[in-house]
Write a protein that holds these residues in place. Sequence first.
Motif, PDB file in Angstrom:
ATOM      1  N   SER A 108       0.850  -1.183   0.000  1.00 41.00           N
ATOM      2  CA  SER A 108       0.000   0.000   0.000  1.00 41.00           C
ATOM      3  C   SER A 108       0.884   1.231   0.000  1.00 41.00           C
ATOM      4  O   SER A 108       2.115   1.134   0.055  1.00 41.00           O
ATOM      5  CB  SER A 108      -0.890   0.007   1.250  1.00 41.00           C
ATOM      6  N   LEU A 109       0.249   2.400  -0.025  1.00 37.91           N
ATOM      7  CA  LEU A 109       1.006   3.653  -0.029  1.00 37.91           C
ATOM      8  C   LEU A 109       1.832   3.855   1.233  1.00 37.91           C
ATOM      9  O   LEU A 109       2.748   4.669   1.245  1.00 37.91           O
ATOM     10  CB  LEU A 109       0.033   4.835  -0.196  1.00 37.91           C
ATOM     11  N   THR A 110       1.499   3.131   2.277  1.00 38.66           N
ATOM     12  CA  THR A 110       2.248   3.290   3.528  1.00 38.66           C
ATOM     13  C   THR A 110       3.381   2.283   3.662  1.00 38.66           C
ATOM     14  O   THR A 110       4.147   2.335   4.627  1.00 38.66           O
ATOM     15  CB  THR A 110       1.327   3.163   4.748  1.00 38.66           C
ATOM     16  N   ASP A 111       3.512   1.359   2.717  1.00 40.04           N
ATOM     17  CA  ASP A 111       4.658   0.458   2.737  1.00 40.04           C
ATOM     18  C   ASP A 111       5.917   1.199   2.292  1.00 40.04           C
ATOM     19  O   ASP A 111       5.834   2.269   1.678  1.00 40.04           O
ATOM     20  CB  ASP A 111       4.393  -0.752   1.857  1.00 40.04           C
ATOM     21  N   THR A 112       7.053   0.628   2.597  1.00 38.96           N
ATOM     22  CA  THR A 112       8.298   1.385   2.469  1.00 38.96           C
ATOM     23  C   THR A 112       9.426   0.603   1.818  1.00 38.96           C
ATOM     24  O   THR A 112       9.460  -0.626   1.872  1.00 38.96           O
ATOM     25  CB  THR A 112       8.788   1.844   3.864  1.00 38.96           C
ATOM     26  N   TYR A 113      10.349   1.354   1.221  1.00 40.98           N
ATOM     27  CA  TYR A 113      11.690   0.873   0.945  1.00 40.98           C
ATOM     28  C   TYR A 113      12.551   1.230   2.153  1.00 40.98           C
ATOM     29  O   TYR A 113      12.196   2.112   2.947  1.00 40.98           O
ATOM     30  CB  TYR A 113      12.290   1.568  -0.281  1.00 40.98           C
ATOM     31  N   THR A 114      13.706   0.593   2.268  1.00 38.96           N
ATOM     32  CA  THR A 114      14.642   0.918   3.335  1.00 38.96           C
ATOM     33  C   THR A 114      15.904   1.512   2.719  1.00 38.96           C
ATOM     34  O   THR A 114      16.540   0.878   1.867  1.00 38.96           O
ATOM     35  CB  THR A 114      15.006  -0.333   4.156  1.00 38.96           C
ATOM     36  N   LEU A 115      16.239   2.724   3.129  1.00 40.49           N
ATOM     37  CA  LEU A 115      17.437   3.392   2.618  1.00 40.49           C
ATOM     38  C   LEU A 115      18.701   2.804   3.249  1.00 40.49           C
ATOM     39  O   LEU A 115      18.630   2.019   4.193  1.00 40.49           O
ATOM     40  CB  LEU A 115      17.352   4.897   2.893  1.00 40.49           C
ATOM     41  N   ALA A 116      19.844   3.221   2.753  1.00 39.23           N
ATOM     42  CA  ALA A 116      21.123   2.675   3.203  1.00 39.23           C
ATOM     43  C   ALA A 116      21.359   2.886   4.694  1.00 39.23           C
ATOM     44  O   ALA A 116      22.103   2.127   5.326  1.00 39.23           O
ATOM     45  CB  ALA A 116      22.263   3.301   2.400  1.00 39.23           C
ATOM     46  N   ASN A 117      20.737   3.921   5.259  1.00 41.49           N
ATOM     47  CA  ASN A 117      20.908   4.200   6.692  1.00 41.49           C
ATOM     48  C   ASN A 117      19.758   3.646   7.526  1.00 41.49           C
ATOM     49  O   ASN A 117      19.567   4.046   8.681  1.00 41.49           O
ATOM     50  CB  ASN A 117      21.038   5.704   6.934  1.00 41.49           C
ATOM     51  N   ASP A 118      18.962   2.750   6.924  1.00 38.30           N
ATOM     52  CA  ASP A 118      17.838   2.072   7.576  1.00 38.30           C
ATOM     53  C   ASP A 118      16.605   2.956   7.762  1.00 38.30           C
ATOM     54  O   ASP A 118      15.632   2.532   8.397  1.00 38.30           O
ATOM     55  CB  ASP A 118      18.239   1.452   8.921  1.00 38.30           C
ATOM     56  N   VAL A 119      16.604   4.164   7.231  1.00 41.00           N
ATOM     57  CA  VAL A 119      15.392   4.995   7.239  1.00 41.00           C
ATOM     58  C   VAL A 119      14.381   4.402   6.259  1.00 41.00           C
ATOM     59  O   VAL A 119      14.730   3.972   5.159  1.00 41.00           O
ATOM     60  CB  VAL A 119      15.741   6.457   6.861  1.00 41.00           C
ATOM     61  N   LYS A 120      13.118   4.377   6.683  1.00 32.43           N
ATOM     62  CA  LYS A 120      12.045   3.846   5.847  1.00 32.43           C
ATOM     63  C   LYS A 120      11.434   4.975   5.022  1.00 32.43           C
ATOM     64  O   LYS A 120      11.128   6.046   5.547  1.00 32.43           O
ATOM     65  CB  LYS A 120      10.953   3.222   6.710  1.00 32.43           C
ATOM     66  N   ILE A 121      11.251   4.737   3.717  1.00 34.07           N
ATOM     67  CA  ILE A 121      10.704   5.745   2.811  1.00 34.07           C
ATOM     68  C   ILE A 121       9.522   5.144   2.062  1.00 34.07           C
ATOM     69  O   ILE A 121       9.645   4.078   1.442  1.00 34.07           O
ATOM     70  CB  ILE A 121      11.799   6.256   1.838  1.00 34.07           C
ATOM     71  N   PRO A 122       8.336   5.762   2.126  1.00 34.78           N
ATOM     72  CA  PRO A 122       7.155   5.201   1.445  1.00 34.78           C
ATOM     73  C   PRO A 122       7.397   4.990  -0.046  1.00 34.78           C
ATOM     74  O   PRO A 122       8.028   5.813  -0.720  1.00 34.78           O
ATOM     75  CB  PRO A 122       6.080   6.255   1.708  1.00 34.78           C
ATOM     76  N   VAL A 123       6.855   3.895  -0.579  1.00 32.23           N
ATOM     77  CA  VAL A 123       7.192   3.420  -1.914  1.00 32.23           C
ATOM     78  C   VAL A 123       6.669   4.290  -3.053  1.00 32.23           C
ATOM     79  O   VAL A 123       7.121   4.169  -4.192  1.00 32.23           O
ATOM     80  CB  VAL A 123       6.715   1.965  -2.140  1.00 32.23           C
ATOM     81  N   VAL A 124       5.708   5.150  -2.765  1.00 34.78           N
ATOM     82  CA  VAL A 124       5.202   6.110  -3.750  1.00 34.78           C
ATOM     83  C   VAL A 124       5.190   7.482  -3.076  1.00 34.78           C
ATOM     84  O   VAL A 124       4.777   7.606  -1.921  1.00 34.78           O
ATOM     85  CB  VAL A 124       3.779   5.765  -4.223  1.00 34.78           C
ATOM     86  N   GLY A 125       5.653   8.490  -3.789  1.00 29.77           N
ATOM     87  CA  GLY A 125       5.616   9.845  -3.264  1.00 29.77           C
ATOM     88  C   GLY A 125       4.659  10.707  -4.063  1.00 29.77           C
ATOM     89  O   GLY A 125       4.371  10.418  -5.235  1.00 29.77           O
ATOM     90  N   PHE A 126       4.173  11.754  -3.428  1.00 27.91           N
ATOM     91  CA  PHE A 126       3.324  12.718  -4.131  1.00 27.91           C
ATOM     92  C   PHE A 126       4.200  13.873  -4.592  1.00 27.91           C
ATOM     93  O   PHE A 126       4.771  14.596  -3.785  1.00 27.91           O
ATOM     94  CB  PHE A 126       2.213  13.223  -3.218  1.00 27.91           C
ATOM     95  N   GLY A 127       4.321  14.041  -5.910  1.00 24.88           N
ATOM     96  CA  GLY A 127       5.162  15.086  -6.471  1.00 24.88           C
ATOM     97  C   GLY A 127       4.443  16.417  -6.573  1.00 24.88           C
ATOM     98  O   GLY A 127       3.236  16.460  -6.846  1.00 24.88           O
ATOM     99  N   THR A 128       5.168  17.508  -6.365  1.00 24.24           N
ATOM    100  CA  THR A 128       4.564  18.845  -6.435  1.00 24.24           C
ATOM    101  C   THR A 128       5.267  19.762  -7.439  1.00 24.24           C
ATOM    102  O   THR A 128       5.045  20.973  -7.431  1.00 24.24           O
ATOM    103  CB  THR A 128       4.553  19.522  -5.048  1.00 24.24           C
ATOM    104  N   TRP A 129       6.109  19.186  -8.296  1.00 20.85           N
ATOM    105  CA  TRP A 129       6.739  19.982  -9.355  1.00 20.85           C
ATOM    106  C   TRP A 129       5.641  20.562 -10.256  1.00 20.85           C
ATOM    107  O   TRP A 129       4.664  19.895 -10.577  1.00 20.85           O
ATOM    108  CB  TRP A 129       7.685  19.103 -10.163  1.00 20.85           C
ATOM    109  N   GLN A 130       5.805  21.831 -10.643  1.00 22.31           N
ATOM    110  CA  GLN A 130       4.870  22.537 -11.518  1.00 22.31           C
ATOM    111  C   GLN A 130       3.482  22.698 -10.885  1.00 22.31           C
ATOM    112  O   GLN A 130       2.491  22.883 -11.591  1.00 22.31           O
ATOM    113  CB  GLN A 130       4.754  21.833 -12.881  1.00 22.31           C
ATOM    114  N   THR A 131       3.432  22.633  -9.556  1.00 20.04           N
ATOM    115  CA  THR A 131       2.183  22.884  -8.833  1.00 20.04           C
ATOM    116  C   THR A 131       2.267  24.276  -8.220  1.00 20.04           C
ATOM    117  O   THR A 131       3.096  24.515  -7.344  1.00 20.04           O
ATOM    118  CB  THR A 131       1.965  21.833  -7.735  1.00 20.04           C
ATOM    119  N   PRO A 132       1.458  25.222  -8.685  1.00 24.18           N
ATOM    120  CA  PRO A 132       1.595  26.616  -8.249  1.00 24.18           C
ATOM    121  C   PRO A 132       1.413  26.794  -6.749  1.00 24.18           C
ATOM    122  O   PRO A 132       0.583  26.124  -6.123  1.00 24.18           O
ATOM    123  CB  PRO A 132       0.481  27.338  -9.023  1.00 24.18           C
ATOM    124  N   ASP A 133       2.218  27.694  -6.183  1.00 19.81           N
ATOM    125  CA  ASP A 133       2.095  28.020  -4.772  1.00 19.81           C
ATOM    126  C   ASP A 133       0.722  28.630  -4.502  1.00 19.81           C
ATOM    127  O   ASP A 133       0.083  29.183  -5.393  1.00 19.81           O
ATOM    128  CB  ASP A 133       3.193  29.017  -4.386  1.00 19.81           C
TER     129      ASP A 133
END
Length: 288
Positions: free
Chosen positions: A8-33
């Motif tokens: 699910s969206l809350t599942d994670t990859y594990t980075l090299a330092n063991d920090v967990k990062i969710p497998v899908v991110g919400f991108g905000t590039w080109q999203t107006p302030d």
Amino acid sequence: MEDFKTMSLTDTYTLANDVKIPVVGFGTWQTPDGDVAYQATLDAIKAGYRHIDTAAAYGNEESVGKAIADSGVAREDLFVTTKLWNDDHGYEETKAAFAVSLKKLGLDYVDLYLIHWPNPKALRSEWAARNAGSWRAMEEVYNAGQAKAIGVSNFQIEHLEELFKTAVIKPMVNQLFLNPSDVQAELVAFDNEHNILNEAYSPLGTGRIFDVPEVKAVADKLNKSVAQVVLRWSLDKGFLPLPKSTHEARIIENGELFDFVLSADDTAVIDGLTGKFGSHLNPNEAEF
């Protein structure tokens, strides 16, 4: 390929330092302030996204931060990324820019801080030294707990190898233009070898994937959207896709990736789209 059927969206990859990062991110590039970025980010969190990606260059850190504050989700349950822009490469510049980003976001820490671009046009004669200075500052921010992980974006092999000469801590992430049209196979393999996670920005080819009939045929067969099929393909490749939308229905749809699988034939069709809708920009030749 890893089996994502039960994820699910809350599942994670594990980075090299063991920090967990969710497998899908919400991108905000080109999203107006302002209202657009605020509402889109709020809608994403409401839809279950727990990984939000912004950048100083996007100009929307304040709106993203306000949405995070208003979401009702505990800070520790969110993963927030921002990035250092080209104007601020160098040790002191990076320290100052990071402080500005934290203030705009209204946060005490970020989960991931990235150097956005390896070789800005204005610094082309000193890019390596400037990156080394920025990275030293980022290592200090990381060691102070103000960034839970650090990494880079758009770095090619030569830029990474140069950074490795002075880095004490290797980048944990490389955020890249990755989609079926351009998989940057040699670079992705290099990152994997060095335990650097490949994040995929523009995973839908900035919308151009929707004009590719081969993908639409796969999507129709599976009764899924083109976006869902391609984002699932990205996960199957071991990438971390960062889909962007400002429409609530599409934001929700783009997160519904875990109730179907791509067959070997489906994957082969998508793999065959190399060069069909663009490729990454050479950072050594970019006009910024």
